[in-house]
Design a protein around this motif. Sequence first.
Motif, mmCIF file in Angstrom:
data_model
loop_
_atom_site.group_PDB
_atom_site.id
_atom_site.type_symbol
_atom_site.label_atom_id
_atom_site.label_comp_id
_atom_site.label_asym_id
_atom_site.label_seq_id
_atom_site.Cartn_x
_atom_site.Cartn_y
_atom_site.Cartn_z
ATOM 1 N N PHE A 12 -12.861 -2.431 3.361
ATOM 2 C CA PHE A 12 -11.637 -2.028 4.035
ATOM 3 C C PHE A 12 -10.642 -1.423 3.060
ATOM 4 O O PHE A 12 -10.560 -1.828 1.902
ATOM 5 C CB PHE A 12 -11.018 -3.233 4.752
ATOM 6 C CG PHE A 12 -11.873 -3.735 5.870
ATOM 7 C CD1 PHE A 12 -11.860 -3.106 7.103
ATOM 8 C CD2 PHE A 12 -12.713 -4.810 5.684
ATOM 9 C CE1 PHE A 12 -12.652 -3.560 8.136
ATOM 10 C CE2 PHE A 12 -13.509 -5.272 6.711
ATOM 11 C CZ PHE A 12 -13.487 -4.630 7.942
ATOM 12 N N GLY A 13 -9.852 -0.502 3.568
ATOM 13 C CA GLY A 13 -8.876 0.195 2.728
ATOM 14 C C GLY A 13 -7.664 -0.655 2.432
ATOM 15 O O GLY A 13 -7.596 -1.829 2.785
ATOM 16 N N PRO B 265 0.821 -1.224 0.000
ATOM 17 C CA PRO B 265 0.000 0.000 0.000
ATOM 18 C C PRO B 265 0.847 1.262 0.000
ATOM 19 O O PRO B 265 0.373 2.322 -0.424
ATOM 20 C CB PRO B 265 -0.796 -0.123 1.299
ATOM 21 C CG PRO B 265 -0.014 -1.043 2.145
ATOM 22 C CD PRO B 265 0.648 -2.000 1.223
ATOM 23 N N ASN B 266 2.102 1.168 0.445
ATOM 24 C CA ASN B 266 2.929 2.365 0.513
ATOM 25 C C ASN B 266 3.526 2.731 -0.842
ATOM 26 O O ASN B 266 4.173 3.765 -0.963
ATOM 27 C CB ASN B 266 4.047 2.151 1.532
ATOM 28 C CG ASN B 266 3.483 1.898 2.902
ATOM 29 O OD1 ASN B 266 2.413 2.413 3.234
ATOM 30 N ND2 ASN B 266 4.157 1.085 3.687
ATOM 31 N N LEU C 50 -5.735 -8.066 -0.056
ATOM 32 C CA LEU C 50 -5.053 -7.506 -1.234
ATOM 33 C C LEU C 50 -3.679 -8.137 -1.425
ATOM 34 O O LEU C 50 -3.167 -8.206 -2.534
ATOM 35 C CB LEU C 50 -4.907 -5.997 -1.082
ATOM 36 C CG LEU C 50 -6.190 -5.199 -1.304
ATOM 37 C CD1 LEU C 50 -5.985 -3.760 -0.889
ATOM 38 C CD2 LEU C 50 -6.618 -5.262 -2.746
ATOM 39 N N MET C 51 -3.079 -8.590 -0.316
ATOM 40 C CA MET C 51 -1.752 -9.213 -0.435
ATOM 41 C C MET C 51 -1.839 -10.625 -1.001
ATOM 42 O O MET C 51 -0.860 -11.169 -1.484
ATOM 43 C CB MET C 51 -1.082 -9.262 0.935
ATOM 44 C CG MET C 51 -0.743 -7.883 1.470
ATOM 45 S SD MET C 51 -0.282 -7.951 3.178
ATOM 46 C CE MET C 51 1.421 -8.471 3.035
ATOM 47 N N LYS C 52 -3.027 -11.230 -0.902
ATOM 48 C CA LYS C 52 -3.156 -12.608 -1.386
ATOM 49 C C LYS C 52 -3.191 -12.674 -2.899
ATOM 50 O O LYS C 52 -2.585 -13.543 -3.507
ATOM 51 C CB LYS C 52 -4.450 -13.218 -0.836
ATOM 52 C CG LYS C 52 -4.399 -13.591 0.622
ATOM 53 C CD LYS C 52 -5.756 -14.034 1.077
ATOM 54 C CE LYS C 52 -5.792 -14.243 2.579
ATOM 55 N NZ LYS C 52 -7.122 -14.609 3.031
ATOM 56 N N ILE C 53 -3.942 -11.754 -3.503
ATOM 57 C CA ILE C 53 -4.209 -11.901 -4.938
ATOM 58 C C ILE C 53 -3.005 -11.487 -5.775
ATOM 59 O O ILE C 53 -2.240 -10.622 -5.366
ATOM 60 C CB ILE C 53 -5.451 -11.076 -5.345
ATOM 61 C CG1 ILE C 53 -5.297 -9.634 -4.866
ATOM 62 C CG2 ILE C 53 -6.702 -11.696 -4.801
ATOM 63 C CD1 ILE C 53 -6.345 -8.729 -5.380
ATOM 64 N N PRO D 169 -6.412 4.690 -4.444
ATOM 65 C CA PRO D 169 -7.211 4.075 -3.381
ATOM 66 C C PRO D 169 -7.775 2.729 -3.822
ATOM 67 O O PRO D 169 -8.476 2.640 -4.822
ATOM 68 C CB PRO D 169 -8.331 5.086 -3.127
ATOM 69 C CG PRO D 169 -8.446 5.850 -4.392
ATOM 70 C CD PRO D 169 -7.098 5.840 -5.045
ATOM 71 N N VAL D 170 -7.400 1.691 -3.108
ATOM 72 C CA VAL D 170 -7.902 0.347 -3.419
ATOM 73 C C VAL D 170 -8.636 -0.164 -2.185
ATOM 74 O O VAL D 170 -8.192 0.075 -1.061
ATOM 75 C CB VAL D 170 -6.740 -0.617 -3.760
ATOM 76 C CG1 VAL D 170 -7.273 -1.889 -4.374
ATOM 77 C CG2 VAL D 170 -5.762 0.035 -4.699
#
Lengths: 176, 348
Positions: free
Chosen positions: B123-124, B104-105, B131-134, B110-111
């Motif tokens: 959730f952001g 995210p950094n 989001l880290m899985k996909i 914005p996801v």
Amino acid sequence: MALNVTKSVWKNVLLSRHGCALTLERSISTTPACNKISTGRYKPLEGRYQVLTYDQAIKPHELVHMKSWNTWNTSTLKGGRRSQLTTIEDMFIRRFIHGAWFCNTVGEQIIIKRQHNIIRIAFCVPKTVSPQNCYFITGFCEEMLSIWLHCPVKLEIQTTEPHEGYAKVINPQGLN
Amino acid sequence: MSLLSVSRNSVKGLGGFKPIGAHLTLNYAVRLSAQAGADAPEFGDSSDEFRQLVIKPPRFVESKKTKKAGLHMVMSKDYKRADKIDPANVDWKSVWPGPRTFDPNSIPIPVRQGRLKPKARSFGKHANMELMKIPTFFHLTPPAIEAHCKELQRFCTPFPKELDTKAKCEQHFPLTVITNDYLHSSPTIRDPQARIVTVKLKVKDIPLDNHARDKFMRLVRDQYDEKTGTLTIVTDRCPLRKQNYDYAQYLLTALFFESWKVETWESEKTLEDMEVYEWDKNVSSKALASILKWTPDKLGKSVFHEPLKSEELKPEHLAYGAAVKEVVEGESKNGLDQYKTAAIRLLI
């Protein structure tokens, strides 16, 4: 299932009331089924709050609808190979990472993704871990795991604020 | 998942994390408000009013402040780095050069993903494990692909201009070799299925005469597809692809030379052994030759002639032969009519 049970119980009552022998027409179990499903479900605890991550807050049967898997590889696809080895390796990786990071992973959730021969391990670490420690343990994990697993291993860590990464709070018993 | 997870105790792994603002006050004693200490919590009554007897006080007393604390304290505080990235001016290829887990950094957009309640806001991007899985494709932006292709162009040669049509390709390269490579997400690149080699060839591209063709078909059996006229050889008996390929080449060579061979015993084949009716070897062609070159012998009877040679055969003779063959192979009204017309054309 519940309907069946009540029916058979009702039948039992009828039979016993009429003084007949307690024989059932169909041989089904009259004992209520003990659907004791507790895996992946978090109940309110006695006397303390419980904070759950998004992954923990969603029940196992909602997998794929609400959340996705923690392990990504092709071993269980049709024609996939070494599924057993992959599973055992994943278990080992999870335990190793958990220990090497001094139980500091957020929600104990460790994502293992395999791309070709690379293993990517992703998880969140709270910012309470000092940067020096963080860099050292990252390098240590990558080195050791790549030696043991015979393939390049990459740790992709996201640092979070100390209480970040939790999605749900379960109140203690008796407090709603 | 529970099998793979390290332990089911969630709060254990937090490193001294305490739930936010949970001021617990346990009071089991039945107490009179008159005897309560000055710092003891009070349950909804002020000292001015009539004192109440609380038989069983509630176990948890929470102030209004605690109740509002809840989730907003576990939210992110400040993340400024991603906001500083200007998407218009940044060289995205160098920010995100290869495939990697979502960060995210580094992502200035914005996801959001994942929600617990149907109408709640999802959730952001910060500390969002979903989001880290996909797998992400941030490294496969059009400019990045263009740059990759430009680099790879040095190692490529243009496709030959002479082979502009498919027919020309087939003419110059009649042999097709098919092999499969398998990519697994595992440390080994070996796959036993990769050894299999398939060789395809149109039989019309192989120089064969009638005899050799017949023998060839007998040798290849069901590996020949009549619809497409293709011969398919699949070799998988050797452990390596190279060996299987060599074996396929050997098979093709052996098939070709074996089908051209004429063994001594093949001359012993009589008309009864023939699988197919061949008019020019049968009695019908001899009869035709005898009629056409009619010569009487001493007694005035007709001499039986040998069949006509291929250069002597006229189109009507061939048509007659074809009609005879059709009648012999399977009698039908149409075939008989053809035979009739062919015979009339031959004689008149």
